[in-house]
Design an enzyme around this catalytic site. Structure first.
Site, PDB file in Angstrom:
ATOM      1  N   ASP A   1       0.249  48.376  47.551  1.00  0.00           N
ATOM      2  CA  ASP A   1      -1.069  48.005  47.055  1.00  0.00           C
ATOM      3  C   ASP A   1      -2.066  49.116  47.348  1.00  0.00           C
ATOM      4  OD1 ASP A   1      -1.596  47.897  49.752  1.00  0.00           O
ATOM      5  OD2 ASP A   1      -2.351  45.846  49.753  1.00  0.00           O
TER       6      ASP A   1
ATOM      7  N   ASP B   1      -5.697  49.582  49.299  1.00  0.00           N
ATOM      8  CA  ASP B   1      -6.620  48.931  50.224  1.00  0.00           C
ATOM      9  C   ASP B   1      -7.936  49.706  50.249  1.00  0.00           C
ATOM     10  OD1 ASP B   1      -4.599  47.001  51.500  1.00  0.00           O
ATOM     11  OD2 ASP B   1      -3.645  48.939  51.857  1.00  0.00           O
TER      12      ASP B   1
ATOM     13  N   ASP C   1      -6.607  45.358  47.385  1.00  0.00           N
ATOM     14  CA  ASP C   1      -7.361  44.601  48.383  1.00  0.00           C
ATOM     15  C   ASP C   1      -8.727  45.253  48.558  1.00  0.00           C
ATOM     16  OD1 ASP C   1      -5.236  42.910  48.832  1.00  0.00           O
ATOM     17  OD2 ASP C   1      -4.539  43.960  50.624  1.00  0.00           O
TER      18      ASP C   1
HETATM   19  P1  GTP Z   1       1.735  49.311  51.922  1.00  0.00           P
HETATM   20  O1  GTP Z   1       0.571  48.645  51.268  1.00  0.00           O
HETATM   21  O2  GTP Z   1       2.971  48.500  51.831  1.00  0.00           O
HETATM   22  O3  GTP Z   1       1.930  50.691  51.465  1.00  0.00           O
HETATM   23  O4  GTP Z   1       1.430  49.428  53.492  1.00  0.00           O
HETATM   24  P2  GTP Z   1       0.082  49.172  54.247  1.00  0.00           P
HETATM   25  O5  GTP Z   1       0.229  49.706  55.613  1.00  0.00           O
HETATM   26  O6  GTP Z   1      -1.071  49.663  53.439  1.00  0.00           O
HETATM   27  O7  GTP Z   1       0.069  47.599  54.382  1.00  0.00           O
HETATM   28  P3  GTP Z   1      -1.005  46.515  53.911  1.00  0.00           P
HETATM   29  O8  GTP Z   1      -1.643  46.851  52.631  1.00  0.00           O
HETATM   30  O9  GTP Z   1      -0.287  45.211  53.974  1.00  0.00           O
HETATM   31  O10 GTP Z   1      -2.079  46.500  55.048  1.00  0.00           O
HETATM   32  C1  GTP Z   1      -2.927  47.587  55.318  1.00  0.00           C
HETATM   33  C2  GTP Z   1      -3.541  47.394  56.642  1.00  0.00           C
HETATM   34  O11 GTP Z   1      -4.425  46.289  56.586  1.00  0.00           O
HETATM   35  C3  GTP Z   1      -2.520  47.070  57.732  1.00  0.00           C
HETATM   36  O12 GTP Z   1      -2.858  47.742  58.907  1.00  0.00           O
HETATM   37  C4  GTP Z   1      -2.658  45.609  57.960  1.00  0.00           C
HETATM   38  O13 GTP Z   1      -2.429  45.264  59.297  1.00  0.00           O
HETATM   39  C5  GTP Z   1      -4.101  45.390  57.597  1.00  0.00           C
HETATM   40  N1  GTP Z   1      -4.280  44.048  57.104  1.00  0.00           N
HETATM   41  C6  GTP Z   1      -3.687  43.442  56.076  1.00  0.00           C
HETATM   42  N2  GTP Z   1      -4.105  42.181  55.949  1.00  0.00           N
HETATM   43  C7  GTP Z   1      -4.992  42.011  56.941  1.00  0.00           C
HETATM   44  C8  GTP Z   1      -5.796  40.933  57.352  1.00  0.00           C
HETATM   45  O14 GTP Z   1      -5.757  39.849  56.803  1.00  0.00           O
HETATM   46  N3  GTP Z   1      -6.619  41.179  58.414  1.00  0.00           N
HETATM   47  C9  GTP Z   1      -6.669  42.390  59.050  1.00  0.00           C
HETATM   48  N4  GTP Z   1      -7.493  42.583  60.066  1.00  0.00           N
HETATM   49  N5  GTP Z   1      -5.933  43.401  58.679  1.00  0.00           N
HETATM   50  C10 GTP Z   1      -5.098  43.214  57.658  1.00  0.00           C
HETATM   51 MN    MN Z   2      -1.554  48.725  51.612  1.00  0.00          MN
HETATM   52 MN    MN Z   3      -3.135  45.457  51.628  1.00  0.00          MN
END
Ligand code: GTP
Ligand code: MN
Ligand code: MN
Length: 414
Positions: free
Chosen positions: A208, A210, A338
């Site tokens: 995704d 972020d 996100d």
């Molecule tokens: P990929 O998207 O799979 O490439 O990996 P990513 O590390 O970007 O994972 P992800 O998009 O799931 O999450 C990005 C960061 O946001 C991670 O450090 C998560 O712990 C954090 N994160 C995701 N959801 C939440 C949440 O609901 N609350 C908080 N505080 N952090 C979140």
């Molecule tokens: Mn991510």
């Molecule tokens: Mn995410």
């Protein structure tokens, strides 16, 4: 030539946040196998206290932080958090070049099916396992069963299965960031839109995008998210959105739920026009193979694979988007995005929190709690001895408060 002196010199620190963990390291042959076992354990017993999955993750993290390739089992024994089960897997790979346990998991249809079903947006391990136990094996089994009452996100997940299971490239993430930023600037000049998550840690693809939105003047971020979403909706750029309001309550920091975060945020699916990305497609095979298992898919070393081969085949061809015109080939690609809004005073903590990795943050929170008597969240850091909040204006400040050496995002890939 790296010299293996570190185990003699000083032992590896216990907390992942005390170490440097990069995307590329010396022990992928072990960590890909352990990542697969972690994923598999998560399929077996879903739930937040999945200690088996966590044990595999922690073992892999220790190996990722090692400065040289592991060559003998005695050395693995000296590393922190390598449990008996992980040691056996490591030993098998050292001796045979692959893990029989990993091979067996890959040969069975449980893991493959669970990967397929959990790849559906809105479907977690519990639902996927229920479907597996019912006897479903393909996406069409799910699509064609009229007794299932699928949720709105799950329906979208099925419709856009292929899109959402094709890794997002960095180029695409940049396009989406620009898109959001240009709307944000029209609404609130001077606001910031930062690409966080895996991309900020140096990954070239992700599941995704972020985006952390803020404004240097506290309060100017208020209402920004819904306004941005309205503009994006107006331009027909959203296939799905679900927004949660800011439920942040400073008094909750001392309670158990402090690890959840409460920012105003939106989980969405963007419609990314194909003409914008035609030159950046990225279906390259991975260089990683967990312990002798041939796999296709993402080059993200954090994940074993995303079962693209399987999913494309089982998805039953190219799905056209079914809202409205069923026959027209859609001109866009669905991308998970996100969007998170943080006020200036919480920005540094939000940036650390949303940069990740998830496991790095977990270790930061444990370290803060157990070693410093502090509660860390994505909003604040609270000193439970002095009974005071510790303000931070940068990530460096956060690490400084915790008395930890600063780690660059690229060093937080545990
Ligand atoms: P990929 O998207 O799979 O490439 O990996 P990513 O590390 O970007 O994972 P992800 O998009 O799931 O999450 C990005 C960061 O946001 C991670 O450090 C998560 O712990 C954090 N994160 C995701 N959801 C939440 C949440 O609901 N609350 C908080 N505080 N952090 C979140
Ligand atoms: Mn991510
Ligand atoms: Mn995410």
């Amino acid at each position: 030539v790296p010299v293996a002196t570190e185990s003699i010199a000083e032992p590896m620190p216990k907390y992942e946040c005390q170490r440097i963990t990069r995307l590329k390291h010396h022990n992928h042959r072990f960590t890909t196998a352990l990542a697969l076992l972690e994923e598999h354990a998560g399929y077996l017993q879903s739930g937040k206290q999945d200690s088996r999955a966590l044990a595999f993750r922690k073992a892999a993290c220790s190996l990722k932080a090692l400065h040289h390739p592991l060559t003998n089992i005695e050395e693995a024994r000296k590393l922190p958090h390598i449990g008996r089960h992980s040691l056996e897997v490591i030993q098998d790979i050292l001796e045979d070049g692959f893990s029989r346990e990993v091979q067996d998991i890959c040969d069975g249809d449980f893991y493959e099916t669970m990967q397929l079903f959990t790849g559906i947006f809105g479907v977690g391990a519990t639902t996927a396992r229920k479907w597996y136990e019912t006897g479903f094996r393909t996406l069409d089994d799910i699509r064609n069963d009229s007794t299932l009452s699928l949720k709105r996100d799950q329906k979208i997940g099925l419709d856009l299965y292929q899109d959402l299971n094709t890794p997002v490239s960095l180029a695409e993430a940049d396009i989406i960031q620009d898109l959001v930023n240009s709307e944000v600037q029209k609404l609130q000049p001077g606001a910031t839109v930062v690409l966080t998550g895996g991309f900020r840690r140096g990954k070239t693809e992700g599941h995704d995008v972020d985006l952390l939105i803020s404004h240097p003047t506290e309060g100017k971020e208020t209402g920004l998210l819904s306004a941005v979403l309205a503009r994006l909706r107006g331009k027909d750029l959203l296939a799905y959105e679900t927004m949660s309001a800011n439920t942040y309550d400073p008094s909750s920091v001392s309670k158990k739920e402090y690890t959840l975060d409460h920012f105003e945020r939106c989980f969405s699916i963007f419609k990314l026009d194909k003409s914008l990305i035609s030159s950046t497609q990225n279906a390259k095979p991975t260089s990683e193979s967990p312990a002798g298992v041939v796999q296709q898919g993402t080059s993200n070393p954090d994940r074993p694979h995303q079962g693209e081969e399987v999913s494309l085949e089982r998805a039953g061809g190219t799905a056209s988007f079914s809202e409205g015109d069923k026959t027209a080939e859609k001109t866009w690609v669905g991308r998970r995005v996100d969007l998170i809004i943080a006020p200036a005073s919480q920005y540094a903590y939000a940036l650390v929190g949303w940069t990740g990795s998830k496991h790095f943050n977990r270790s930061l929170r444990l370290y803060a709690d157990h070693e410093r008597n502090m509660k860390l969240t994505s909003h604040v850091l609270y000193d439970t001895v002095k009974h005071q909040y510790l303000p931070a204006s940068s990530e460096e400040d956060v690490f400084h408060h915790l008395q930890l050496p600063y780690r660059e995002p690229a060093e937080r890939n545990c």
